[in-house]
Design a protein around this motif. Structure first.
Motif, PDB file in Angstrom:
ATOM      1  N   TRP A 169       0.829  -1.213   0.000  1.00  0.00           N
ATOM      2  CA  TRP A 169       0.000   0.000   0.000  1.00  0.00           C
ATOM      3  C   TRP A 169       0.861   1.259   0.000  1.00  0.00           C
ATOM      4  O   TRP A 169       0.574   2.233  -0.697  1.00  0.00           O
ATOM      5  CB  TRP A 169      -0.937   0.003   1.211  1.00  0.00           C
ATOM      6  N   LEU A 170       1.944   1.260   0.781  1.00  0.00           N
ATOM      7  CA  LEU A 170       2.857   2.399   0.792  1.00  0.00           C
ATOM      8  C   LEU A 170       3.799   2.337  -0.406  1.00  0.00           C
ATOM      9  O   LEU A 170       4.184   3.379  -0.948  1.00  0.00           O
ATOM     10  CB  LEU A 170       3.659   2.427   2.092  1.00  0.00           C
ATOM     11  N   VAL A 172       3.178   1.440  -3.478  1.00  0.00           N
ATOM     12  CA  VAL A 172       2.561   2.023  -4.676  1.00  0.00           C
ATOM     13  C   VAL A 172       2.663   3.543  -4.645  1.00  0.00           C
ATOM     14  O   VAL A 172       2.997   4.185  -5.649  1.00  0.00           O
ATOM     15  CB  VAL A 172       1.085   1.575  -4.786  1.00  0.00           C
TER      16      VAL A 172
END
Length: 286
Positions: A169-170, A172
């Motif tokens: 998530w981070l 990307v």
């Protein structure tokens, strides 16, 4: 014929209402998108393979491990393709046979030859902004610096895409931000500072968005495609698969840079037109 005349009429109306579309179409055609993308992809591949062997020959084991992890993160390698990568980047401690084969002169030749990738990218940027070629004396060091930074960015792909341990998530978000900065700086550097930073931002954002989307899809498509190509065609299949993927990425980047340039130029034209219409002529002055 009636339908031909109607198409011409519709095309003329579209040009009149949306001149940016006409300019964009003409710019993409004049830049020969597919030809430019193919040339950049070929130069990238021809630069990447010798540089990979140079890293395997001269870099310490920690750097080779980082390169392996980053390439795994980029392509999601597994199975046969991952084993082939290990063969290149791992050799026993104290084994200097690869260094003797490559040699420092060979390393220098590899670096000089790899600048053809930089030159191809510089020509794309100059064509997008309709600028003449920068002189070799001005541009030569920029080609080398850009190539070195690209290698460093590839080395850091593993931790970036993993969000430095925080997860995808981070990763990307970080990848998009790093890509935006990279393509913004790339245009500024290879254009020799002839275009303001802010004008280069739309193209950088478009290129970052396109490459981020392709990065996510690469992990789904590339591993199976590489292993299948290796099983069926051997090394030739590996080359064809990687070249095909590089052409897609290159086309996305070329299109993004051109679209960014056209959008900025259209905005500047509309701004100039508004200023001219808003300023009273001498005859209308009180």
């Amino acid at each position: 014929m009636a339908w031909t005349a109607r198409l011409k009429h519709l095309h003329a109306r579209a040009e009149a209402r949306f001149p940016v579309l006409s300019d964009l179409t003409g710019r993409l055609l004049s830049a020969n998108l597919l030809d430019s993308a193919t040339r950049i992809a070929a130069q990238a591949f021809l630069a990447a393979v010798p540089l990979l062997f140079a890293v395997a020959a001269f870099a310490p084991q920690s750097v080779r491990d980082q390169m392996r992890d980053s390439l795994r993160a980029v392509f999601g390698l597994s199975g046969q393709s991952d084993r082939e990568l290990n063969k290149v980047l791992q050799h026993p401690p104290g084994d200097e046979s690869l260094q003797q084969t490559t040699g420092f002169i060979g390393l220098l030749v590899v670096l000089i030859g790899a600048t053809s990738f930089s030159r191809a990218m510089a020509r794309v940027c100059e064509r997008a902004w309709r600028l003449p070629h920068a002189g070799t004396r001005i541009a030569a060091w920029r080609w080398v610096v850009w190539l070195i930074v690209m290698v460093l960015v590839v080395l850091l792909q593993g931790p970036i895409r993993n969000g430095f341990g925080a997860g995808l998530w981070l990763g990307v978000v970080l990848y998009f931000l790093v890509s935006t900065g990279l393509w913004l700086w790339t245009q500024h550097l290879l254009l020799a500072g002839r275009v303001p930073w802010l004008s280069l931002l739309p193209g950088a954002l478009l290129a970052a968005g396109a490459t981020s989307a392709l990065a996510l899809t690469a992990r789904i498509y590339i591993p199976n495609a590489l292993n299948r190509a290796l099983a069926e065609y051997g090394s030739l299949g590996l080359i064809l698969t990687l070249l095909s993927w590089l052409i897609v990425v290159s086309a996305a980047v070329v299109a993004a840079v051109i679209i960014g340039a056209v959008l900025v130029e259209d905005r500047n034209r509309r701004s100039d037109r508004t200023e001219r219409n808003g300023n009273p002529s001498e005859g209308d002055a009180p």
